[in-house]
Design a protein around this motif. Structure first.
Motif, mmCIF file in Angstrom:
data_model
loop_
_atom_site.group_PDB
_atom_site.id
_atom_site.type_symbol
_atom_site.label_atom_id
_atom_site.label_comp_id
_atom_site.label_asym_id
_atom_site.label_seq_id
_atom_site.Cartn_x
_atom_site.Cartn_y
_atom_site.Cartn_z
ATOM 1 N N VAL A 1 0.765 -1.366 -0.204
ATOM 2 C CA VAL A 1 -0.334 -0.083 -0.296
ATOM 3 C C VAL A 1 1.208 0.733 -0.078
ATOM 4 N N SER A 2 0.599 2.055 -1.155
ATOM 5 C CA SER A 2 1.685 3.135 -1.541
ATOM 6 C C SER A 2 0.367 4.596 -0.684
ATOM 7 N N GLN A 3 1.219 5.803 -0.400
ATOM 8 C CA GLN A 3 0.734 7.198 0.204
ATOM 9 C C GLN A 3 -0.274 7.440 -0.605
ATOM 10 N N SER A 4 0.069 7.461 -2.148
ATOM 11 C CA SER A 4 -1.069 7.457 -3.308
ATOM 12 C C SER A 4 -2.273 6.384 -2.835
ATOM 13 N N ASP A 5 -1.886 5.146 -2.029
ATOM 14 C CA ASP A 5 -3.195 4.770 -2.100
ATOM 15 C C ASP A 5 -4.360 5.677 -0.925
ATOM 16 N N MET A 6 -3.317 5.764 0.273
ATOM 17 C CA MET A 6 -4.207 6.397 1.270
ATOM 18 C C MET A 6 -4.553 8.145 0.825
ATOM 19 N N ARG A 7 -4.049 8.441 -0.037
ATOM 20 C CA ARG A 7 -5.004 9.897 -0.218
ATOM 21 C C ARG A 7 -5.987 9.658 -1.139
ATOM 22 N N GLY A 8 -5.653 8.465 -2.587
ATOM 23 C CA GLY A 8 -6.811 8.018 -3.134
ATOM 24 C C GLY A 8 -8.184 7.934 -1.742
ATOM 25 N N TRP A 9 -7.960 7.188 -0.839
ATOM 26 C CA TRP A 9 -8.966 6.475 -0.080
ATOM 27 C C TRP A 9 -9.208 7.629 0.737
ATOM 28 N N MET A 10 -9.205 8.625 1.228
ATOM 29 C CA MET A 10 -8.962 9.777 1.406
ATOM 30 C C MET A 10 -9.717 10.110 1.738
ATOM 31 N N ALA A 11 -9.604 11.142 -0.572
ATOM 32 C CA ALA A 11 -10.195 10.937 -0.607
ATOM 33 C C ALA A 11 -11.197 10.824 -1.334
ATOM 34 N N HIS A 12 -11.308 9.954 -1.454
ATOM 35 C CA HIS A 12 -12.923 9.103 -2.345
ATOM 36 C C HIS A 12 -13.379 8.864 -1.191
ATOM 37 N N GLU A 13 -12.972 8.841 0.469
ATOM 38 C CA GLU A 13 -13.874 9.038 1.683
ATOM 39 C C GLU A 13 -14.965 10.409 2.363
ATOM 40 N N ARG A 14 -13.920 11.808 1.519
ATOM 41 C CA ARG A 14 -14.247 12.894 2.002
ATOM 42 C C ARG A 14 -15.405 13.352 0.759
ATOM 43 N N ARG A 15 -15.283 12.677 -1.002
ATOM 44 C CA ARG A 15 -16.545 12.448 -1.596
ATOM 45 C C ARG A 15 -17.729 12.094 -1.315
ATOM 46 N N ARG A 16 -17.538 10.908 -0.256
ATOM 47 C CA ARG A 16 -18.582 10.346 0.046
ATOM 48 C C ARG A 16 -19.282 10.480 1.347
ATOM 49 N N GLY A 17 -18.538 12.122 1.632
ATOM 50 C CA GLY A 17 -19.628 12.897 2.602
ATOM 51 C C GLY A 17 -18.864 12.842 4.423
ATOM 52 N N VAL A 18 -17.541 11.745 4.075
ATOM 53 C CA VAL A 18 -17.469 11.425 5.764
ATOM 54 C C VAL A 18 -17.059 12.466 6.205
ATOM 55 N N GLN A 19 -17.191 13.747 7.087
ATOM 56 C CA GLN A 19 -16.710 14.107 8.051
ATOM 57 C C GLN A 19 -14.864 14.159 8.873
#
Length: 293
Positions: free
Chosen positions: A44-62
Motif C-alpha cells: 500500500v502506497s502513499q498514493s493509495d492512502m491519499r486516494g482512499w481519504m479523498a474517496h471518503e471525503r467525496r462520500r461525505g465522511v466528516q
C-alpha cells in the motif's frame, strides 16, 4: 473473531475498527481492480492512502469520522507489519484531517439536580421512575458512563460505599458512591417487581429484561425538552458535569482522572468545562509568584 491489532478494548470498539479496516480493503480492491491478499496489502502506497481519504471525503465522511477510520487502519497495519515484517510507513505516516474538537457541555449544578428530578416524572410507574432516577444519579453522582451503570449486577447489591467499575480498555477503578446515589438505587430495588439472581443486571426494562441505553437516553430527551435544556443535555453530559463540578469545588485533576477512569490526563482536561480565568485562579493559588511572572 476479535481484531488482534487491538488489545483490551470494548467489543463495540473492535467491531467499529473491524468495519473500518474491511471498508478500506474494499476500497483498495475496487481502486486496483483486484482482490487484496496479503502481498498487495504489504505494498500500500502513499498514493493509495491519499486516494482512499479523498474517496471518503467525496462520500461525505466528516473529518472527525475520517480521522477515526484512519486510526483503525493504522492500528491494523501496525500489527500487520510487525507480524509479517514489512515497512508500513506509507500507511502509518498518513496525516489525519484536522477538525475542531467538540468541547463537552456540562449542566450547571442546579440544572443537573433538576434533570434528575424531572427524569422521575416521565412515567406513571413508580418503579420505572425510581429506576430512571437511580441511573441518572449514578451518572452524575459517581461519574459513571451509562454502559457502566447499566452493567451493575445484583451481586453488587445492596450498593456499598464504593464500587469497583471495569471501564474502557477493561481498566478497573474504585468509585465512591455518594449517599443520594445509594438512596436512589435502594429505593429502586425496593420497588422492583422482578425477582433477580445475583448474576442478573440490576436495571430492568418494563418487560423484565435488561434496560437498554436508548431507553435512558429517550427519558432524558423528554426531560430536557420539558426543562428547555439544549440537545447536549445527554446521559454523557451528566458525567461531564460530575467532573467539572468536582474541579470547580477544588478537586485535584489527577484524582478526577482516576475517578473517571481516563488513561490520559488530557482526556480529563477536555471533560472539565472550567474557563481560563478559573484555571489561572487555581494556578495562582498553587504558585503565588506566578502572577508576577
Amino acid at each position: 473473531m476479535r481484531l488482534k491489532a487491538l488489545d483490551d478494548v470494548a467489543d463495540h470498539t473492535v467491531e467499529a475498527y473491524r468495519n473500518d479496516v474491511y471498508n478500506f480493503i474494499a476500497f483498495l480492491t475496487e481502486h486496483h481492480g483486484a482482490a487484496q491478499g496479503v502481498a498487495p496489502l504489504t505494498r500500500v502506497s502513499q498514493s493509495d492512502m491519499r486516494g482512499w481519504m479523498a474517496h471518503e471525503r467525496r462520500r461525505g465522511v466528516q473529518p472527525r469520522s475520517l480521522a477515526r477510520r484512519l486510526s483503525a487502519v493504522k492500528s491494523f497495519f501496525r500489527w500487520f507489519s510487525q507480524r509479517d515484517g514489512f515497512d508500513a510507513t506509507a500507511v502509518l505516516s498518513a496525516r489525519a484531517p484536522k477538525f475542531q474538537k467538540k468541547l463537552p457541555r456540562p449542566l450547571d449544578p442546579d440544572a443537573a439536580k433538576t434533570m434528575i428530578e424531572t427524569v422521575g416524572l416521565q412515567t406513571s410507574e413508580d418503579w420505572v421512575a425510581a429506576r430512571d432516577m437511580a441511573v441518572v444519579t449514578l451518572l452524575y453522582g459517581c461519574g459513571l458512563r451509562i454502559s457502566e451503570a447499566l452493567s451493575l449486577t445484583m451481586a453488587e447489591m445492596p450498593i456499598a460505599d464504593v464500587l469497583r467499575i471495569v471501564g474502557k480498555g477493561r481498566k478497573e477503578r474504585v468509585v465512591p458512591v455518594i449517599a443520594p446515589a445509594r438512596t436512589a438505587v435502594d429505593r429502586y430495588l425496593k420497588l422492583l417487581p422482578f425477582e433477580l439472581a445475583p448474576q442478573d443486571l440490576v436495571f430492568r426494562g418494563v418487560r423484565g429484561g435488561p434496560v437498554s441505553q436508548r431507553v435512558i437516553q429517550k427519558v432524558m430527551e423528554r426531560a430536557r425538552l420539558q426543562l428547555g435544556l439544549p440537545a447536549t443535555a445527554t446521559p454523557h453530559a451528566m458525567r461531564h458535569s460530575f467532573a467539572t463540578h468536582l474541579l470547580e469545588a477544588g478537586g485535584d485533576l489527577r484524582t478526577i482522572q482516576d475517578l473517571l477512569g481516563h488513561a490520559s490526563l488530557s482526556t480529563t482536561q477536555a471533560y472539565t468545562a472550567v474557563d481560563t480565568a478559573r484555571l489561572m485562579e487555581v494556578y495562582n493559588k498553587a504558585h503565588p509568584r506566578g502572577e508576577n511572572v
